[in-house]
Design an enzyme around this catalytic site. Structure first.
Site, PDB file in Angstrom:
ATOM      1  N   LYS A   1       0.881  -1.302   0.167  1.00 31.90           N
ATOM      2  CA  LYS A   1       0.006   0.098  -0.106  1.00 31.90           C
ATOM      3  C   LYS A   1       0.829   1.115   0.051  1.00 31.90           C
ATOM      4  O   LYS A   1       1.711   1.463   1.089  1.00 31.90           O
ATOM      5  CB  LYS A   1      -0.923  -0.049   1.062  1.00 31.90           C
ATOM      6  CG  LYS A   1      -1.988   0.971   1.073  1.00 31.90           C
ATOM      7  CD  LYS A   1      -2.949   1.291   2.460  1.00 31.90           C
ATOM      8  CE  LYS A   1      -3.443   2.649   2.446  1.00 31.90           C
ATOM      9  NZ  LYS A   1      -4.063   3.030   3.609  1.00 31.90           N
TER      10      LYS A   1
ATOM     11  N   GLY B   1      -8.314   9.117   9.599  1.00 33.78           N
ATOM     12  CA  GLY B   1      -8.916   9.478  10.834  1.00 33.78           C
ATOM     13  C   GLY B   1     -10.145  10.519  11.277  1.00 33.78           C
ATOM     14  O   GLY B   1     -10.139  10.494  12.636  1.00 33.78           O
TER      15      GLY B   1
ATOM     16  N   ALA C   1      -9.929   5.480   4.046  1.00 32.31           N
ATOM     17  CA  ALA C   1      -9.589   6.716   4.847  1.00 32.31           C
ATOM     18  C   ALA C   1     -11.097   7.298   5.211  1.00 32.31           C
ATOM     19  O   ALA C   1     -11.763   7.703   4.157  1.00 32.31           O
ATOM     20  CB  ALA C   1      -8.666   7.663   4.364  1.00 32.31           C
ATOM     21  N   GLY C   2     -11.225   7.947   6.284  1.00 35.63           N
ATOM     22  CA  GLY C   2     -12.333   8.553   6.691  1.00 35.63           C
ATOM     23  C   GLY C   2     -13.662   7.854   7.137  1.00 35.63           C
ATOM     24  O   GLY C   2     -14.719   8.585   7.380  1.00 35.63           O
TER      25      GLY C   2
ATOM     26  N   ASN D   1      -9.777   1.561   9.738  1.00 34.18           N
ATOM     27  CA  ASN D   1      -8.927   1.122  10.748  1.00 34.18           C
ATOM     28  C   ASN D   1      -9.498   1.969  12.003  1.00 34.18           C
ATOM     29  O   ASN D   1      -9.838   1.261  12.917  1.00 34.18           O
ATOM     30  CB  ASN D   1      -7.474   1.655  10.309  1.00 34.18           C
ATOM     31  CG  ASN D   1      -6.459   1.343  11.525  1.00 34.18           C
ATOM     32  OD1 ASN D   1      -5.115   1.378  11.168  1.00 34.18           O
ATOM     33  ND2 ASN D   1      -6.785   0.678  12.576  1.00 34.18           N
ATOM     34  N   THR D   2      -9.153   3.329  11.915  1.00 36.13           N
ATOM     35  CA  THR D   2      -9.508   4.080  13.270  1.00 36.13           C
ATOM     36  C   THR D   2     -10.859   3.669  13.835  1.00 36.13           C
ATOM     37  O   THR D   2     -10.862   3.567  15.092  1.00 36.13           O
ATOM     38  CB  THR D   2      -9.350   5.601  12.787  1.00 36.13           C
ATOM     39  OG1 THR D   2      -8.189   5.865  11.961  1.00 36.13           O
ATOM     40  CG2 THR D   2      -9.579   6.585  14.000  1.00 36.13           C
TER      41      THR D   2
END
Lengths: 373, 255
Positions: free
Chosen positions: B95, B156, B182-183, B204-205
């Protein structure tokens, strides 16, 4: 060039917030400098619980449930400055030493064996004894064995920072000690550190040299902490605009007992320190915040998850102190003498992961085999 | 079933390893998510150390290991990291993240394209993290990226698919899988991305910092599945005008 407003103007700004301004800052995504001033004000003190909650939520979102751990290595206790508050001051009569390369390497490897991967190399300001050549050699010896190497030494020129970056130094901390120009004069009695403006410009030189990260801070106890907090916010905001590629961190060194028996001129309580940390977190959600072993274990444990993202552990502030317990000549007494394992365990008990590696030395070298400039 | 560079994946949810409260919680959350591809920041792991906190709990037989170059500021740094990771047994999947601004962590399009082109030639299977720019997605595809990973919103932030308009164009044009990254802060965000036709999502986050990461991982897995089924089933068209349920409504005057 960064210029700091006169300190009385900062003090005025952090003293006059209304309840409405504080509530607005508390609920704002980006409180801005006006919001920071409000959050630092005495009128915000009754909101400390709400500030803690908000600061903790922002920290968790931006950094996750992690805390980076590191340890300092004190390289030298020689210092050319006469700072009224510092144990290393040239005025203090004490046995001084500078570690040989082999001794420094040995100290670092003791920490490596204890599980540390991030080191902060610290020295008094004595360019004749701990100059760029010395620091470069230490970095070259250690860089392949540690994920990240930071320094906290005398301010250097841009090209000197660039040289250390090429040698493997990742980040540089240069604390202003106080943004109060008048107080700065009073406590810096002699030596090159007496030049307020050269020190104030140091973080810019660090960033301009291409360093990954620059750390700023004020020594809490010298002047009005609220105004220092606003000054830190101004400095952060200016650095973010000028050097968008550079990571930023803030430290909050509260004055500790040291040789010379200097007493804090304006004591800062744990509540005050907490308010400052929460306010800066809300002002800049992405800034790395350090909480060192100057603070007591009870306080450090309580602050886990509320704002700080980096904790030192198992620290000794005397050069050679890891390998030789009676080394003596410490810069200050630590407040939390627990080992890395003990601090890590406290972090884990709070539901956080003590991260020992969050960088890699290979970032310092370019893909074509050339070292980064 | 999703295929990327010839490899098949049953789950369209990809996981991350950062920000968890412990390696054990990470392991349990990844298991609950059902994901088969896991990204790991090279800056966080010590590939040569089997006792490394993350490597210790990550079952390399169960998950495709997707090292990421998070922290790299330019193409050269990312390439160096990639080569070192491969030399240390990190594999060829990568990645690619080139994020010169440590505050927003937004990807640098120019350096990302440059690094993708070179790393593909070196045999890497490159999945570039990118801003949701349709032309950049095509350019990355042209130089050999095996998938593209446009951001829904900055890393995040949990703001969801703020880039919906551009991601719709990327999906409509892409010949390689589109993984929204992301996001994505809530299961509803990933359901939205999957309903739009994204091939997969990476989260993830939102899982790592949830009150109960294991249950949240399960919630995300269910949302990915729901969104995918909805997409495959054919969602009704969106209209601002009311559509009468009986086509004859209002036509009673006709003989």
């Amino acid at each position: 060039m960064f210029t700091i407003p006169e300190f009385p103007a900062l003090q005025e700004a952090v003293s006059r917030a209304t309840e409405a301004e504080i509530v607005q800052a508390l609920h704002s995504e980006r409180p801005g400098l006006a919001g920071l001033a409000a959050l630092l004000s005495p009128a915000a003190e009754p909101h400390l619980g709400a500030m803690a909650k908000r600061s903790g939520a922002i920290t968790s979102q931006r950094f996750g449930r992690t805390i980076q751990v590191y340890a300092p290595v004190y390289l030298s206790s020689f210092c050319a400055n006469r700072c009224a508050y510092c144990g290393f001051s040239a005025d203090n009569i004490m046995e001084r030493r500078v570690l040989t390369f082999a001794e420094a390497e040995r100290e670092a490897m003791i920490l490596h064996q204890r599980g540390f991967n991030h080191l902060l190399l610290v020295s008094g300001e004595a360019p004749a004894k701990v100059g760029v050549d010395y620091l470069e050699e230490i970095a070259l010896r250690l860089r392949d064995r540690f994920a990240a190497l930071s320094i906290e030494v005398q301010p250097l020129a841009t090209e000197e920072y660039a040289r250390l970056f090429r040698a493997g130094i990742t980040s540089v901390a240069v604390y202003q000690e106080t943004y109060d120009r008048e107080m700065y004069k009073q406590v810096h009695l002699g030596g090159p550190k007496a030049d307020f403006d050269y020190r104030l410009e140091s973080p810019s030189r660090v960033a301009a040299a291409g360093m990954r990260e620059v750390g700023i801070g004020a020594l809490l106890g010298l002047s009005d902490w609220r105004a220092e907090g606003l000054a830190l916010g101004l400095h952060l905001a200016w650095l973010r605009k000028q050097y968008w590629r550079t990571g930023l961190t803030v430290s909050f060194p509260r004055m500790r007992p040291a040789q010379g028996e200097f007493k804090p001129l304006q004591p800062v309580s744990e509540r005050n320190l907490s308010q400052m940390i929460f306010a800066l977190r809300m002002f800049d959600p992405d800034v790395g915040l350090y909480l060192s072993t100057r603070e007591e274990a009870r306080y450090r444990d309580g602050m886990i998850g509320l704002g700080p993202t980096r904790y030192s552990a198992g620290s000794c502030t005397a050069p050679g102190g890891y390998g030789q317990e009676d080394a003596g000549g410490e810069q200050f007494e630590v407040g939390d003498s627990r080992s890395l394992a003990e601090v890590s365990s406290a972090i884990q008990k709070k539901g956080f992961d003590p991260v020992r590696k969050d960088w890699d030395a290979v970032f310092q070298i370019r893909g074509d085999g050339q070292q980064a400039a | 079933m999703l295929t990327i560079a010839g490899r098949k994946f049953r789950s369209r949810l990809f996981g991350g390893t950062g920000k968890f409260s412990s390696p054990e919680v990470m392991k349990a959350a990844l298991e609950a998510s059902g994901c088969e591809m896991v990204t790991v920041a090279l800056r966080r792991i010590d590939l040569n150390n089997p006792a490394d906190d993350i490597m210790r709990v990550l079952d390399r037989d169960r998950y495709l290991f997707l090292p990421n170059t998070s922290g790299a500021r330019d193409a050269n740094e990312a390439m160096r990291l990639a080569r070192l990771a491969r030399a240390s047994g990190g594999g060829e999947w990568l990645k690619l993240e080139v994020t010169p601004d440590p505050r927003t962590l937004l990807p640098d399009p120019i350096e990302t394209l440059k690094a993708t082109e070179i790393l593909v030639k070196e045999g890497f299977k490159v999945l570039p993290y990118m801003n949701a720019d349709p032309i950049l997605a095509l350019r990355l595809q042209d130089v050999g990226a095996v998938a593209v990973m446009p951001l829904g919103s900055p890393i995040g932030t949990n703001q969801g698919v703020l880039t919906r308009f551009q991601i719709e164009i990327i999906i409509s044009q892409a010949q390689v899988p589109v993984i929204v990254d992301a996001g994505l802060g809530a299961p509803s965000h990933v359901a939205e991305a999957m309903e739009m036709g994204a091939d997969a999502v990476l989260v993830n986050t939102a899982i790592a910092v949830a009150g109960d990461p294991v249950r949240m991982a399960r919630a995300f897995a269910m949302a990915v599945e729901a969104g995918r089924i909805a997409y495959e089933s054919g969602l009704g068209a969106v209209s601002k005008d009311a559509a009468p349920s009986s086509p004859e409504d209002g036509l009673g005057f006709l003989r």
